[in-house]
Scaffold this motif. Structure first.
Motif, PDB file in Angstrom:
ATOM      1  N   GLN A 200       0.840  -1.205   0.000  1.00  7.01           N
ATOM      2  CA  GLN A 200       0.000   0.000   0.000  1.00  7.01           C
ATOM      3  C   GLN A 200       0.876   1.256   0.000  1.00  7.01           C
ATOM      4  O   GLN A 200       0.576   2.224  -0.700  1.00  7.01           O
ATOM      5  CB  GLN A 200      -0.917  -0.007   1.223  1.00  7.01           C
ATOM      6  CG  GLN A 200      -2.131   0.890   1.019  1.00  7.01           C
ATOM      7  CD  GLN A 200      -3.304   0.458   1.870  1.00  7.01           C
ATOM      8  OE1 GLN A 200      -3.164  -0.379   2.757  1.00  7.01           O
ATOM      9  NE2 GLN A 200      -4.465   1.011   1.615  1.00  7.01           N
ATOM     10  N   ARG A 201       1.989   1.210   0.754  1.00 10.82           N
ATOM     11  CA  ARG A 201       2.890   2.375   0.758  1.00 10.82           C
ATOM     12  C   ARG A 201       3.535   2.584  -0.611  1.00 10.82           C
ATOM     13  O   ARG A 201       3.738   3.714  -1.053  1.00 10.82           O
ATOM     14  CB  ARG A 201       3.941   2.213   1.851  1.00 10.82           C
ATOM     15  CG  ARG A 201       3.373   2.689   3.167  1.00 10.82           C
ATOM     16  CD  ARG A 201       4.128   2.304   4.413  1.00 10.82           C
ATOM     17  NE  ARG A 201       5.533   2.101   4.311  1.00 10.82           N
ATOM     18  CZ  ARG A 201       6.164   1.048   4.848  1.00 10.82           C
ATOM     19  NH1 ARG A 201       5.502   0.127   5.492  1.00 10.82           N
ATOM     20  NH2 ARG A 201       7.472   0.947   4.740  1.00 10.82           N
ATOM     21  N   VAL A 202       3.837   1.481  -1.302  1.00  9.21           N
ATOM     22  CA  VAL A 202       4.405   1.598  -2.659  1.00  9.21           C
ATOM     23  C   VAL A 202       3.390   2.263  -3.592  1.00  9.21           C
ATOM     24  O   VAL A 202       3.740   3.155  -4.379  1.00  9.21           O
ATOM     25  CB  VAL A 202       4.803   0.206  -3.221  1.00  9.21           C
ATOM     26  CG1 VAL A 202       5.197   0.305  -4.694  1.00  9.21           C
ATOM     27  CG2 VAL A 202       5.939  -0.388  -2.410  1.00  9.21           C
ATOM     28  N   MET A 203       2.116   1.880  -3.468  1.00  2.66           N
ATOM     29  CA  MET A 203       1.109   2.458  -4.357  1.00  2.66           C
ATOM     30  C   MET A 203       0.890   3.944  -4.048  1.00  2.66           C
ATOM     31  O   MET A 203       0.612   4.735  -4.938  1.00  2.66           O
ATOM     32  CB  MET A 203      -0.216   1.684  -4.268  1.00  2.66           C
ATOM     33  CG  MET A 203      -0.101   0.228  -4.667  1.00  2.66           C
ATOM     34  SD  MET A 203       0.864  -0.056  -6.163  1.00  2.66           S
ATOM     35  CE  MET A 203      -0.378   0.062  -7.408  1.00  2.66           C
ATOM     36  N   PHE A 204       1.060   4.324  -2.780  1.00  2.00           N
ATOM     37  CA  PHE A 204       1.019   5.750  -2.438  1.00  2.00           C
ATOM     38  C   PHE A 204       2.193   6.482  -3.067  1.00  2.00           C
ATOM     39  O   PHE A 204       2.043   7.594  -3.588  1.00  2.00           O
ATOM     40  CB  PHE A 204       1.048   5.965  -0.924  1.00  2.00           C
ATOM     41  CG  PHE A 204      -0.304   5.908  -0.314  1.00  2.00           C
ATOM     42  CD1 PHE A 204      -1.199   6.934  -0.538  1.00  2.00           C
ATOM     43  CD2 PHE A 204      -0.693   4.835   0.455  1.00  2.00           C
ATOM     44  CE1 PHE A 204      -2.468   6.889  -0.001  1.00  2.00           C
ATOM     45  CE2 PHE A 204      -1.955   4.767   0.990  1.00  2.00           C
ATOM     46  CZ  PHE A 204      -2.843   5.794   0.765  1.00  2.00           C
ATOM     47  N   ALA A 205       3.374   5.857  -2.994  1.00  2.00           N
ATOM     48  CA  ALA A 205       4.572   6.491  -3.565  1.00  2.00           C
ATOM     49  C   ALA A 205       4.390   6.655  -5.074  1.00  2.00           C
ATOM     50  O   ALA A 205       4.759   7.678  -5.651  1.00  2.00           O
ATOM     51  CB  ALA A 205       5.800   5.653  -3.250  1.00  2.00           C
ATOM     52  N   ARG A 206       3.794   5.650  -5.725  1.00  2.00           N
ATOM     53  CA  ARG A 206       3.539   5.745  -7.173  1.00  2.00           C
ATOM     54  C   ARG A 206       2.557   6.880  -7.463  1.00  2.00           C
ATOM     55  O   ARG A 206       2.771   7.681  -8.370  1.00  2.00           O
ATOM     56  CB  ARG A 206       2.991   4.413  -7.704  1.00  2.00           C
ATOM     57  CG  ARG A 206       2.852   4.428  -9.204  1.00  2.00           C
ATOM     58  CD  ARG A 206       2.403   3.102  -9.752  1.00  2.00           C
ATOM     59  NE  ARG A 206       0.952   2.994  -9.711  1.00  2.00           N
ATOM     60  CZ  ARG A 206       0.256   2.076 -10.381  1.00  2.00           C
ATOM     61  NH1 ARG A 206       0.891   1.174 -11.100  1.00  2.00           N
ATOM     62  NH2 ARG A 206      -1.040   2.037 -10.301  1.00  2.00           N
ATOM     63  N   ALA A 207       1.486   6.943  -6.667  1.00  2.00           N
ATOM     64  CA  ALA A 207       0.496   8.022  -6.856  1.00  2.00           C
ATOM     65  C   ALA A 207       1.142   9.387  -6.624  1.00  2.00           C
ATOM     66  O   ALA A 207       0.872  10.342  -7.349  1.00  2.00           O
ATOM     67  CB  ALA A 207      -0.679   7.818  -5.897  1.00  2.00           C
TER      68      ALA A 207
END
Ligand SMILES: Nc1ncnc2c1ncn2[C@@H]1O[C@H](COP(=O)(O)OP(=O)(O)OP(=O)(O)O)[C@@H](O)[C@H]1O
Length: 260
Positions: free
Chosen positions: A154-161
């Motif tokens: 989930q943190r990776v997807m936040f970083a991508r966003a």
């Protein structure tokens, strides 16, 4: 300009829904106005229509009736590239079949800004490195995305966003997989982005910390919309969730909920 975005000048988006209906009654005539830079929490019981509403706002569903406007322009008018520069989405369940490293995954956030055959530029690498640090992912950079835990993904997807540098971010239960430290860090980061945020949430006390405005849904209908202090009261909570909430008075919005 937002400090987290260093020298990138990002203008938050306005969002408006005009009598939006979808799914033969799943959502009925929902309207809202969200000013640029504000955070809206979408609240309601299971099945109330929160995820469906978010899917409409990020263009995954098309309204049966009504209109969705971003920066006063109908969602339908935007091209795919324009939309991916303007709008980022983080969902609660992340697909797990990406044979990519964490850094590769985050780099995808820069795709809307690259030419068809051009690679990452210096400023793209700088933003990706900044995102790795902000989301506590430096030590994971070379790990395979599929090997991560739910919260790490989930943190990776936040970083991508974050790397998409959007004007509007849509979050479906953003703190779902995160431990308390990462929940608090994430909420603090989101508040510092300076962009418009729409998030579905379940924790009423977290909503009070996180949001400027609330949209309260019950069985696809809007019960209330407006400032947290107006909407978050025992009568509305009873109507939406069928529970009696008692203000504890520790802070302005601190509700004790019954245990069963
Ligand atoms: N594509 C679909 N086809 C049929 N029914 C659907 C579809 N999508 C959602 N629904 C139904 O619409 C209602 C609202 O679903 P939605 O996922 O929007 O609720 P929610 O408020 O996000 O719920 P939860 O808190 O459980 O995540 C539910 O009853 C769901 O079963």
């Amino acid at each position: 300009m937002s400090s987290l975005y260093l020298d990138h000048n990002i203008r938050p988006a306005s969002v408006e829904l005009r009598n939006v209906s979808w799914g033969q009654g799943i959502l009925q005539s929902v309207s809202l106005t969200l000013e640029p830079g504000k955070t809206l929490a979408v609240l309601g019981a299971n099945g109330a229509g929160k995820s469906s509403l978010l899917r409409l706002i990020y263009g995954y569903y098309t309204p049966e009736r009504g209109q969705i406007l971003i920066d006063d322009q109908s969602l339908q008018v935007y091209s795919k590239t324009e939309l991916s520069r303007r709008l980022a989405v983080v969902l609660q369940e992340q697909a797990g079949d990406f044979a990519l490293t964490v850094k590769d995954m985050i780099s995808l956030g820069r795709m809307p800004y690259l030419g068809r055959f051009s690679g990452l530029r210096e400023q793209d690498h700088a933003m990706i490195d900044h995102a790795l640090q902000l989301f506590d992912l430096v030590s994971f950079a070379k790990r395979s995305f599929t090997s991560l835990s739910g919260g790490e993904k989930q943190r990776v997807m936040f970083a991508r966003a974050f790397c998409q540098a959007p004007s509007l971010i849509i979050l479906d239960e953003p703190t779902n997989h995160l431990d308390i430290r990462h929940q608090l860090e994430l909420i603090s980061l989101i508040k510092q982005l300076g962009i418009t945020v729409i998030a579905s949430l379940h924790d009423l006390n977290q909503v009070a910390d996180f949001a400027d405005d609330i949209l309260l849904l019950s069985r696809g209908k809007m019960i209330a919309q407006g400032k947290v202090e107006t909407v978050l009261n025992p009568a509305h909570i009873q109507q939406a969730f069928d529970v009696l909430a008692i203000p504890r008075g520790i802070s302005r919005f601190d509700f004790a909920l019954p245990s069963f």
